[in-house]
Scaffold this motif. Structure first.
Motif, PDB file in Angstrom:
ATOM      1  N   SER A  76     -10.934  86.962 -23.443  1.00 43.42           N
ATOM      2  CA  SER A  76      -9.929  85.153 -24.003  1.00 43.42           C
ATOM      3  C   SER A  76     -10.010  83.957 -23.711  1.00 43.42           C
ATOM      4  O   SER A  76     -10.353  83.578 -22.563  1.00 43.42           O
ATOM      5  CB  SER A  76      -8.630  86.311 -24.078  1.00 43.42           C
ATOM      6  N   ILE A  77      -9.181  83.109 -24.657  1.00 38.51           N
ATOM      7  CA  ILE A  77      -9.710  81.517 -23.993  1.00 38.51           C
ATOM      8  C   ILE A  77      -8.353  81.226 -23.830  1.00 38.51           C
ATOM      9  O   ILE A  77      -7.873  81.367 -25.437  1.00 38.51           O
ATOM     10  CB  ILE A  77      -9.928  80.836 -24.334  1.00 38.51           C
ATOM     11  N   LEU A  78      -6.835  80.999 -23.146  1.00 42.68           N
ATOM     12  CA  LEU A  78      -5.867  80.307 -23.231  1.00 42.68           C
ATOM     13  C   LEU A  78      -6.357  78.742 -23.371  1.00 42.68           C
ATOM     14  O   LEU A  78      -6.909  78.473 -22.767  1.00 42.68           O
ATOM     15  CB  LEU A  78      -5.293  80.236 -22.136  1.00 42.68           C
ATOM     16  N   GLU A  79      -5.834  78.610 -24.340  1.00 40.11           N
ATOM     17  CA  GLU A  79      -6.276  77.083 -25.189  1.00 40.11           C
ATOM     18  C   GLU A  79      -5.481  75.952 -24.024  1.00 40.11           C
ATOM     19  O   GLU A  79      -3.661  76.000 -24.324  1.00 40.11           O
ATOM     20  CB  GLU A  79      -5.906  76.659 -26.434  1.00 40.11           C
ATOM     21  N   LYS A  80      -5.752  75.189 -23.937  1.00 37.64           N
ATOM     22  CA  LYS A  80      -4.895  73.667 -23.225  1.00 37.64           C
ATOM     23  C   LYS A  80      -5.821  72.669 -23.469  1.00 37.64           C
ATOM     24  O   LYS A  80      -6.356  71.906 -22.477  1.00 37.64           O
ATOM     25  CB  LYS A  80      -5.078  74.166 -21.478  1.00 37.64           C
ATOM     26  N   ALA A  81      -5.853  72.461 -25.226  1.00 37.79           N
ATOM     27  CA  ALA A  81      -5.916  71.014 -25.344  1.00 37.79           C
ATOM     28  C   ALA A  81      -5.684  69.894 -24.713  1.00 37.79           C
ATOM     29  O   ALA A  81      -6.207  69.097 -24.212  1.00 37.79           O
ATOM     30  CB  ALA A  81      -5.946  70.725 -26.450  1.00 37.79           C
ATOM     31  N   HIS A  82      -4.510  69.569 -24.733  1.00 37.14           N
ATOM     32  CA  HIS A  82      -3.744  68.286 -23.293  1.00 37.14           C
ATOM     33  C   HIS A  82      -3.391  69.160 -22.012  1.00 37.14           C
ATOM     34  O   HIS A  82      -2.854  67.324 -21.026  1.00 37.14           O
ATOM     35  CB  HIS A  82      -2.158  68.040 -24.198  1.00 37.14           C
ATOM     36  N   THR A  83      -3.876  69.319 -21.231  1.00 38.54           N
ATOM     37  CA  THR A  83      -3.710  69.946 -19.736  1.00 38.54           C
ATOM     38  C   THR A  83      -5.231  68.738 -19.184  1.00 38.54           C
ATOM     39  O   THR A  83      -6.329  69.527 -20.300  1.00 38.54           O
ATOM     40  CB  THR A  83      -4.171  71.040 -19.580  1.00 38.54           C
ATOM     41  N   ASP A  84      -4.906  68.581 -18.074  1.00 41.81           N
ATOM     42  CA  ASP A  84      -6.402  67.428 -17.469  1.00 41.81           C
ATOM     43  C   ASP A  84      -7.270  68.863 -16.877  1.00 41.81           C
ATOM     44  O   ASP A  84      -6.762  69.797 -16.238  1.00 41.81           O
ATOM     45  CB  ASP A  84      -5.531  66.918 -16.298  1.00 41.81           C
ATOM     46  N   ALA A  85      -8.257  68.177 -16.973  1.00 38.79           N
ATOM     47  CA  ALA A  85      -9.867  69.174 -17.063  1.00 38.79           C
ATOM     48  C   ALA A  85     -10.707  69.374 -15.757  1.00 38.79           C
ATOM     49  O   ALA A  85      -9.542  68.339 -14.822  1.00 38.79           O
ATOM     50  CB  ALA A  85     -11.126  68.562 -18.285  1.00 38.79           C
ATOM     51  N   ASN A  86     -10.372  69.936 -15.862  1.00 43.34           N
ATOM     52  CA  ASN A  86     -10.831  70.913 -14.026  1.00 43.34           C
ATOM     53  C   ASN A  86     -11.219  71.731 -13.770  1.00 43.34           C
ATOM     54  O   ASN A  86     -12.356  72.078 -15.481  1.00 43.34           O
ATOM     55  CB  ASN A  86      -9.982  71.114 -13.004  1.00 43.34           C
ATOM     56  N   GLU A  87     -12.078  72.549 -13.166  1.00 47.89           N
ATOM     57  CA  GLU A  87     -12.947  73.660 -13.311  1.00 47.89           C
ATOM     58  C   GLU A  87     -12.450  74.599 -13.647  1.00 47.89           C
ATOM     59  O   GLU A  87     -13.564  75.504 -13.895  1.00 47.89           O
ATOM     60  CB  GLU A  87     -13.536  73.680 -11.689  1.00 47.89           C
ATOM     61  N   LEU A  88     -11.263  75.701 -14.120  1.00 46.04           N
ATOM     62  CA  LEU A  88     -11.170  75.903 -14.972  1.00 46.04           C
ATOM     63  C   LEU A  88     -10.661  75.478 -16.442  1.00 46.04           C
ATOM     64  O   LEU A  88     -10.822  76.712 -17.462  1.00 46.04           O
ATOM     65  CB  LEU A  88      -9.857  77.132 -14.522  1.00 46.04           C
ATOM     66  N   ILE A  89     -10.090  74.455 -16.749  1.00 51.98           N
ATOM     67  CA  ILE A  89      -9.509  74.108 -17.698  1.00 51.98           C
ATOM     68  C   ILE A  89     -11.033  73.147 -18.117  1.00 51.98           C
ATOM     69  O   ILE A  89     -11.083  72.329 -18.312  1.00 51.98           O
ATOM     70  CB  ILE A  89      -8.136  73.000 -18.104  1.00 51.98           C
ATOM     71  N   CYS A  90     -11.726  73.808 -18.998  1.00 51.30           N
ATOM     72  CA  CYS A  90     -12.385  72.992 -19.580  1.00 51.30           C
ATOM     73  C   CYS A  90     -13.276  73.698 -21.181  1.00 51.30           C
ATOM     74  O   CYS A  90     -12.596  74.674 -20.816  1.00 51.30           O
ATOM     75  CB  CYS A  90     -13.614  73.268 -18.216  1.00 51.30           C
ATOM     76  N   THR A  91     -14.234  73.046 -21.059  1.00 48.46           N
ATOM     77  CA  THR A  91     -14.373  73.860 -22.735  1.00 48.46           C
ATOM     78  C   THR A  91     -15.819  75.072 -22.428  1.00 48.46           C
ATOM     79  O   THR A  91     -16.791  74.889 -21.575  1.00 48.46           O
ATOM     80  CB  THR A  91     -15.591  72.643 -23.539  1.00 48.46           C
ATOM     81  N   HIS A  92     -15.306  76.415 -23.176  1.00 53.75           N
ATOM     82  CA  HIS A  92     -15.911  77.367 -22.906  1.00 53.75           C
ATOM     83  C   HIS A  92     -16.373  77.805 -24.311  1.00 53.75           C
ATOM     84  O   HIS A  92     -15.886  77.320 -25.270  1.00 53.75           O
ATOM     85  CB  HIS A  92     -14.790  78.135 -22.464  1.00 53.75           C
TER      86      HIS A  92
END
Length: 354
Positions: A80-96
């Motif tokens: 599953s993906i926990l959407e985080k559109a407004h959180t700064d990107a890093n190795e975990l928060i990225c495009t999947h």
């Protein structure tokens, strides 16, 4: 001197109905813990699948001891993906790539191995998809990042560990995980699989047809009325059963679900009934996000995001314990907690305005 603990933090996640911040927890404790202390705890605490197993093990052993002879456990795998559109990107928060929505989504992508038996549904392993490997595109002259492992490879790693932990009869998954590698691994470990299957997947109607390279798409097969077909896949040695289930969607349209299973003794009714247990993983994802405060933390670094993620999974396990103890579902339990808090606020307001 008071210190932040996993038990304290997970209680906070279960109790909260809004953002779960270090400052918020500090205020809840009347400043007994500073928000800096809590942030340091999030940054320095290492959590992962072993922590999930430690919390799940005694509950699973109790369930095993009470289980009737005709009952059996299953493992369910899904991501599953926990959407985080407004959180700064890093190795975990990225495009999947979200295969359920057929589009790219920015957020936290995770894979879970869920144990399910009777009323019990517990995560025993989970992996966060971290994109750390740079990939240079010559055409666009841009660098993107990918994970060191595919989601199927994560699942295979988790299944090998689970082999030493739990007994189960079937592994259930959607078509994303219906690879020959996964099927062969499940059989090699001594279990059966039951997966959804893409309509374009090709099968042979006999071992001889497979040897001759005579394959056809599942969607072209003529299925007897509510009867599975015994067929052969390209890279799976044993015969399997495939079946077609036609259902009506909420909007009145009709849908078709193809299933493939390695247990060739099952009837159509048994295949479809067992696969329905996969729905537990959807309930798990929903409760994680809405009842265990998974998406409520503003953490910004991979270390703090990882700690919060696994703490949310452990908070879900706490809710599962309460569900079994009190006979109330997660959403009802959360509603009761909210009602108590609302009543306390109402009474406080009455005192302030008196």
């Amino acid at each position: 001197m008071m210190t932040c603990t996993l038990d304290l933090y997970t209680d906070y996640l279960v109790s909260s109905t809004g953002p779960t911040t270090a400052t918020g927890l500090s205020r809840l404790l009347d400043g007994a813990l500073s928000h800096d202390h809590i942030t340091r705890w999030l940054r320095s605490t290492s959590l992962g699948s072993p922590a999930l197993w430690r919390q799940a093990k005694p509950l699973i052993r109790q369930a095993e001891a009470r289980r009737q002879a005709e009952e059996f456990a299953v493992l369910i795998v899904d991501d599953s993906i926990l959407e985080k559109a407004h959180t700064d990107a890093n190795e975990l928060i990225c495009t999947h790539w979200d295969h359920s929505q057929q589009r790219f989504v920015k957020g936290l992508n995770f894979v879970t191995l869920l144990y399910q038996a009777g009323e019990l549904a517990l995560p025993i392993a989970a992996e966060l998809v971290a994109k750390t490997i740079p990939v240079y595109n010559v055409k666009t002259q841009q660098t993107s990042y990918q994970s060191a492992f595919t989601k199927n490879e994560y699942v295979q790693q988790m299944l090998r560990v689970a082999q030493q932990q739990v007994g189960y009869r079937y592994l259930l998954a959607d078509s994303w995980y219906a690879s020959a590698e996964n099927m062969n691994l499940v059989r090699a470990l001594g279990h059966h699989f039951l997966f959804a299957l893409e309509s374009s997947r090709t099968v042979a109607l006999s071992a001889q047809a497979r040897a001759a390279g005579q394959f056809q798409a599942v969607q072209t097969l003529a299925f007897p009325d509510k009867q599975p077909l015994r067929v052969y896949l390209r890279s799976v040695p044993e015969a399997v059963l495939v079946t077609r289930q036609v259902f009506t969607n909420k909007d009145g349209s009709q849908g078709t679900l193809y299933l493939v299973g390695s247990d060739t003794n099952l009837t159509y009714c048994q295949l479809t009934t067992i696969y329905q247990r996969r729905w537990k993983v959807e309930e798990y994802h929903k409760s994680l996000k809405q009842n265990a405060s998974m998406g409520q933390s503003p953490t910004k670094t991979p270390a703090t995001q990882t700690t919060h993620f696994f703490a949310a999974l452990l908070a879900y396990t706490k809710l599962e314990v309460l569900k079994l103890r009190h006979g109330l579902g997660h959403f009802r339990l959360k509603a009761q907690l909210y009602a108590v808090g609302l009543k306390a606020m109402y009474q406080q307001l009455a005192q302030l305005t008196a």
